[in-house]
Design an enzyme around this catalytic site. Structure first.
Site, PDB file in Angstrom:
ATOM      1  N   ASP A  11       0.885  -1.163   0.000  1.00  0.00           N
ATOM      2  CA  ASP A  11       0.000   0.000   0.000  1.00  0.00           C
ATOM      3  C   ASP A  11       0.925   1.216   0.000  1.00  0.00           C
ATOM      4  OD1 ASP A  11      -1.532   2.185   0.665  1.00  0.00           O
ATOM      5  OD2 ASP A  11      -2.588   1.212   2.321  1.00  0.00           O
ATOM      6  N   TYR A 228       1.351   0.528  14.788  1.00  0.00           N
ATOM      7  CA  TYR A 228       0.378   0.282  13.733  1.00  0.00           C
ATOM      8  C   TYR A 228       0.786   0.929  12.411  1.00  0.00           C
ATOM      9  CZ  TYR A 228      -3.654   0.127  10.846  1.00  0.00           C
ATOM     10  OH  TYR A 228      -4.482  -0.102   9.786  1.00  0.00           O
ATOM     11  N   LYS A 231      -2.923  -3.124   8.065  1.00  0.00           N
ATOM     12  CA  LYS A 231      -3.048  -4.591   8.047  1.00  0.00           C
ATOM     13  C   LYS A 231      -2.188  -5.134   6.918  1.00  0.00           C
ATOM     14  CE  LYS A 231      -5.500  -6.119  11.328  1.00  0.00           C
ATOM     15  NZ  LYS A 231      -5.182  -7.314  12.108  1.00  0.00           N
TER      16      LYS A 231
HETATM   17  C1  F6R Z   1      -7.592  -0.529   7.685  1.00  0.00           C
HETATM   18  C2  F6R Z   1      -7.414   0.756   6.991  1.00  0.00           C
HETATM   19  C3  F6R Z   1      -8.371   1.854   7.264  1.00  0.00           C
HETATM   20  C4  F6R Z   1      -7.748   2.929   8.160  1.00  0.00           C
HETATM   21  C5  F6R Z   1      -8.766   4.025   8.514  1.00  0.00           C
HETATM   22  C6  F6R Z   1      -8.163   5.138   9.350  1.00  0.00           C
HETATM   23  O1  F6R Z   1      -6.614  -1.430   7.296  1.00  0.00           O
HETATM   24  O2  F6R Z   1      -6.487   0.938   6.241  1.00  0.00           O
HETATM   25  O3  F6R Z   1      -9.564   1.368   7.794  1.00  0.00           O
HETATM   26  O4  F6R Z   1      -7.242   2.345   9.310  1.00  0.00           O
HETATM   27  O5  F6R Z   1      -9.269   4.607   7.344  1.00  0.00           O
HETATM   28  O6  F6R Z   1      -7.048   5.615   8.702  1.00  0.00           O
HETATM   29  P1  F6R Z   1      -6.158   6.822   9.234  1.00  0.00           P
HETATM   30  O7  F6R Z   1      -5.760   6.478  10.644  1.00  0.00           O
HETATM   31  O8  F6R Z   1      -5.018   6.835   8.284  1.00  0.00           O
HETATM   32  O9  F6R Z   1      -7.012   8.052   9.168  1.00  0.00           O
HETATM   33 MG    MG Z   2      -3.978   2.328   2.984  1.00  0.00          MG
HETATM   34 MG    MG Z   3      -4.798  -2.239   2.001  1.00  0.00          MG
END
Ligand code: F6R
Ligand code: MG
Ligand code: MG
Length: 364
Positions: A11, A228, A231
């Site tokens: 990603d 973190y 995933k």
């Molecule tokens: C799960 C994922 C999304 C982000 C969520 C919050 O793998 O990628 O659900 O965790 O959109 O993202 P941030 O913390 O970057 O605003």
């Molecule tokens: Mg992402």
């Molecule tokens: Mg992804």
């Protein structure tokens, strides 16, 4: 002919948010892999996407863990990150944990599944790619494909499958591995495989021939980075037909959605929804988690395909069931079992809350 199939994914920026890939990232990767093909580094390649993950499917004769191939993928992700930064895509460079390449992309953030094989007279392979979930998500479908006769009729009625399969299971927390044999050791095997947040199947082998049947990516980004960073959004390569389950037996475990970890903020349980390439755009509560299946025939290392294998009305009911399960789980909001157990959550404010409220907790 010995061929290596390398699937390396990362990603490196989402469009919009974490929901999908911008076409410029795909075209950047395509241009660079085309140059590598012309130089002779690769035999062939395909650039695919699942959710916000860019997927490089590459073939060559250089074997697994080849520095040139790994560096190529790393350079593609770096160039893609530059494009993502220019477009201000979301989370540009998210999975690239280090700037300097040191010979192997393993542990640097991207996920990889590589398989060196003797290409058979006809070599059907399926590359599964998932978004918004983690490596253990393959445990249940791999068990069904390679150990469950209610899924794979060939285990009972085909001579070439009847001796069963060996599963290499990794303990992603203690960094250990064990190989267990199906059917003799299935009860031991399920003790581990049934706990997918800790144990993930890395490889499967045909016990009669020793041939590699499947390989997955088991990198856990959170473990690697110590914090973190998303995933793993894992990939899985499975050989089909002959000494392996048929294409239909390999796809069958996805005919019913099962519950995996991931979804919003990597911190929820949700159904894994099999979709066409086009629909692999998780946008409801950043999900539900998706899986796509790209089918190829290898021809002297050339990737004939992909066929979009879940783009089939036979999987409509699975999608509908996944939506029903998604509704049921969403109704729990911040409650378990929708929200993951405390120790499995990728995001948590728990430490801060405990610091703030610690002295207001009184003995019972
Ligand atoms: C799960 C994922 C999304 C982000 C969520 C919050 O793998 O990628 O659900 O965790 O959109 O993202 P941030 O913390 O970057 O605003
Ligand atoms: Mg992402
Ligand atoms: Mg992804």
């Amino acid at each position: 002919m010995r061929i290596t199939l390398s699937v390396i994914k990362a990603d490196i920026g989402g469009f919009v948010g974490h929901s999908s890939i911008h076409p410029d990232l795909v075209s950047t990767a395509q241009e660079m892999l085309e140059q590598a093909r012309r130089r002779g580094t690769l035999i062939d390649y395909k650039v695919l996407a699942c959710g916000d993950d860019l997927q490089l499917v590459m073939t060559h004769t250089r074997g697994e863990d080849n520095p040139e191939v790994h560096q190529l993928a790393f350079e593609v992700f770096k160039a893609g990150t530059a494009v993502a930064k220019r477009l201000k895509l979301y989370g540009a460079g998210q999975d690239i944990l280090s700037d300097a390449f040191s010979g192997n992309i393993r542990g640097m953030g991207p996920g990889l599944a590589e398989m060196e094989m003797e290409e058979r007279p006809s070599e059907p392979v399926i590359v599964f790619m998932a978004d918004k979930t983690s490596a253990g998500a393959w445990n249940l479908p791999l068990y069904k494909m390679f150990a469950d006769p209610f899924n794979t009729a060939g285990l009972v009625i085909a001579e070439s499958l009847h001796r069963g399969f060996a599963f290499e299971i990794q303990d992603v927390k203690a960094h250990k591995k064990i190989t267990l044999n199906a059917p003799a050791e299935i009860y031991d095997m399920l003790m581990f495989m049934g706990a997918p947040s800790r144990y993930a199947v890395k490889r499967v082998f045909n016990r009669a021939t020793g041939e590699i049947a499947a390989v997955s990516s088991t990198e856990r980004l959170a473990e690697i980075a110590g914090r973190y960073v998303g995933k793993d959004d894992p990939v899985l390569v499975v050989r089909c037909q002959g000494n392996f389950p048929a294409v239909g037996e390999v796809l069958e475990p996805f005919a019913h959605p099962f519950i995996v970890e991931g979804w919003m903020r990597g911190s929820h349980h949700g159904p894994l929804m099999p979709t066409s390439f086009r629909d692999a755009t998780p946008s409801r509560f950043d999900g539900p988690p998706r899986v796509i299946a790209a089918g190829f025939q290898l021809a002297e290392g050339h990737l004939v395909g992909p066929r979009d294998l879940f783009d089939d009305p036979a999987f409509d009911l699975a999608r509908q069931e996944a939506n029903l399960l998604a509704n049921m789980l969403r109704r729990h909001g911040p409650f378990e079992p929708h929200r993951l157990p405390l120790e499995e959550m990728e995001y948590t404010t728990m430490a801060g809350i405990m610091r703030r409220l610690g002295d207001r907790w009184e003995p019972l």
